[in-house]
Scaffold this motif. Structure first.
Motif, short mmCIF file in Angstrom:
data_model
loop_
_atom_site.label_atom_id
_atom_site.label_comp_id
_atom_site.label_asym_id
_atom_site.label_seq_id
_atom_site.Cartn_x
_atom_site.Cartn_y
_atom_site.Cartn_z
N ILE A 15 0.87 -1.19 0.00
CA ILE A 15 0.00 0.00 0.00
C ILE A 15 0.91 1.23 0.00
CG2 ILE A 15 -1.70 1.33 1.31
CD1 ILE A 15 -2.76 -1.29 2.44
N PRO A 16 0.85 2.04 -1.05
CA PRO A 16 1.73 3.21 -1.09
C PRO A 16 1.23 4.32 -0.16
CG PRO A 16 0.41 3.08 -3.10
CD PRO A 16 0.06 1.87 -2.27
N PHE A 48 -5.21 2.24 8.26
CA PHE A 48 -4.79 3.05 7.10
C PHE A 48 -6.06 3.48 6.36
CE2 PHE A 48 -3.24 4.20 3.03
CZ PHE A 48 -1.88 4.47 3.15
N ILE A 49 -6.25 4.78 6.24
CA ILE A 49 -7.49 5.30 5.64
C ILE A 49 -7.13 6.17 4.43
CG2 ILE A 49 -9.55 6.73 6.06
CD1 ILE A 49 -8.95 6.14 9.15
N GLY A 50 -7.67 5.79 3.28
CA GLY A 50 -7.41 6.63 2.10
C GLY A 50 -7.42 5.81 0.83
N HIS A 51 -7.39 6.52 -0.29
CA HIS A 51 -7.61 5.88 -1.58
C HIS A 51 -6.47 4.98 -2.03
CE1 HIS A 51 -11.40 7.80 -2.32
NE2 HIS A 51 -10.88 8.95 -1.89
N THR A 52 -5.26 5.16 -1.49
CA THR A 52 -4.18 4.29 -2.00
C THR A 52 -4.35 2.85 -1.52
OG1 THR A 52 -2.60 4.77 -0.23
CG2 THR A 52 -2.51 6.19 -2.17
N VAL A 53 -5.26 2.61 -0.57
CA VAL A 53 -5.58 1.22 -0.20
C VAL A 53 -6.01 0.45 -1.45
CG1 VAL A 53 -7.19 -0.25 1.08
CG2 VAL A 53 -6.21 1.76 2.19
N ASP A 54 -6.66 1.16 -2.35
CA ASP A 54 -7.17 0.54 -3.58
C ASP A 54 -6.12 0.43 -4.68
OD1 ASP A 54 -9.70 0.01 -2.78
OD2 ASP A 54 -10.59 1.84 -3.62
N ALA A 55 -4.96 1.02 -4.46
CA ALA A 55 -4.00 1.18 -5.57
C ALA A 55 -3.65 -0.14 -6.22
CB ALA A 55 -2.73 1.86 -5.07
N THR A 56 -3.51 -1.19 -5.42
CA THR A 56 -3.05 -2.45 -6.00
C THR A 56 -4.13 -3.12 -6.85
OG1 THR A 56 -3.60 -3.49 -3.92
CG2 THR A 56 -1.28 -2.98 -4.28
N ASN A 57 -5.38 -2.62 -6.80
CA ASN A 57 -6.43 -3.19 -7.65
C ASN A 57 -6.27 -2.77 -9.11
OD1 ASN A 57 -7.58 -4.18 -5.38
ND2 ASN A 57 -9.05 -2.50 -5.14
N TYR A 58 -5.39 -1.82 -9.37
CA TYR A 58 -5.36 -1.22 -10.70
C TYR A 58 -4.05 -1.47 -11.44
CZ TYR A 58 -9.57 0.94 -9.03
OH TYR A 58 -10.83 1.15 -8.53
N PHE A 59 -3.43 -2.62 -11.19
CA PHE A 59 -2.18 -2.90 -11.88
C PHE A 59 -2.41 -3.13 -13.36
CE2 PHE A 59 -0.02 -4.30 -7.79
CZ PHE A 59 0.71 -3.14 -7.73
N ASN A 60 -3.58 -3.61 -13.75
CA ASN A 60 -3.77 -4.01 -15.14
C ASN A 60 -4.36 -2.88 -16.00
OD1 ASN A 60 -2.90 -6.58 -14.52
ND2 ASN A 60 -4.92 -7.07 -13.68
#
Ligand SMILES: C[S@@+](CC[C@H](N)C(=O)[O-])C[C@H]1O[C@@H](n2cnc3c(N)ncnc32)[C@H](O)[C@@H]1O
Length: 243
Positions: free
Chosen positions: A128-129, A231-243
């Motif tokens: 998570i960045p 950890f609260i925030g949008h980068t929690v989702d970051a790894t969903n968008y590798f493709n």
């Protein structure tokens, strides 16, 4: 003048010890260490080094901060090499600077050897960045220990800021309700990052609203996940968008 070393042991994994930390642990005669320190690092120490657990965990304080300060001063006066080994890095919520003040007042000259803080290492260990330009330009690290303090400091939502809450798991319900009351989006991602960088690491991903809707038992059970970071925030989702 005798030196005392305040040393960061890293966030859990032994690989997070710095070279400076390894070198001083090899030399140390007396080590006063925290609850979250990985005891595997003692394999580096001299066989007869004295190791004293002064760990403080919530509701289970083995020693009060004043007692730790006194112990540090007592051992520093022995003329031996004294290491105060702290989880993460000394000046991130570790009360490290209180120890520095006490030591300075007693005439000692403490040296700080920085470690790898859980603030950064734990989210990174879960991919998570803290900052990714696609999502955010800021992150803040805050204690969740006292909900009134949290309430006073986190006053409004900004979509491009992450919030890293330490020591907050026992207040999880109050924290999410506080944010929802301040117009934070219901679907804002939240992750509970438990025992990061260790073999028992686990991650739970949810949203503010879904966490808020859990029952009392959930909030009781979640306490077993400590140490944990919320950890609260949008980068929690970051790894969903590798493709
Ligand atoms: C008293 S603070 C000390 C922080 C430490 N000085 C640092 O730099 O990481 C303790 C809090 O750090 C967080 N923490 C420390 N180690 C952790 C780990 N391995 N996984 C998740 N959270 C951790 C938790 O929020 C815990 O309640």
């Amino acid at each position: 003048m005798n030196k005392v070393y305040l040393v960061g042991a890293g966030a859990g994994d032994i690989g997070l010890l710095t070279i400076d930390a390894v070198n001083i642990l090899k030399e140390a005669d007396i080590i006063l260490y925290d609850a979250l320190v990985n005891e595997a690092c003692f394999k580096l120490c001299k066989r007869y080094a004295l190791k004293i657990n002064v760990g403080k965990r919530k509701d289970n304080h083995s020693k009060k901060q004043e007692e730790i300060n006194e112990l540090l001063i007592k051992h520093a006066s022995s003329g031996k090499i004294v290491v105060r080994l702290k989880g993460g890095t000394p000046f991130v919520f570790g009360r490290g600077f209180e120890e520095v003040r006490a030591l300075k007042k007693a005439g000692f000259d403490p040296v700080i050897l920085s470690g790898v803080s859980s603030t950064t290492a734990v989210p990174e260990s879960f991919m998570i960045p803290l900052v990714d330009r696609k999502y955010n330009d800021s992150y803040r690290t805050i204690t969740g220990h006292d909900i009134d303090v949290f309430d006073e400091i986190v006053t409004s939502y900004h979509p491009r800021e992450n919030i890293v809450v330490m020591m907050g798991v026992h207040n999880l319900k109050k924290i999410v309700d506080n944010l929802l009351g301040k117009e934070f989006p219901h679907d804002l991602p939240l992750a509970i990052l438990s025992k990061g960088t260790t073999k028992d690491a686990s991650k739970m991903v949810s949203t503010l609203k879904d966490i808020s809707d859990q029952d009392e038992q959930f909030f009781e059970d979640i306490k077993s996940l400590t140490p944990a970071i919320i950890f609260i925030g949008h980068t929690v989702d970051a790894t969903n968008y590798f493709n």
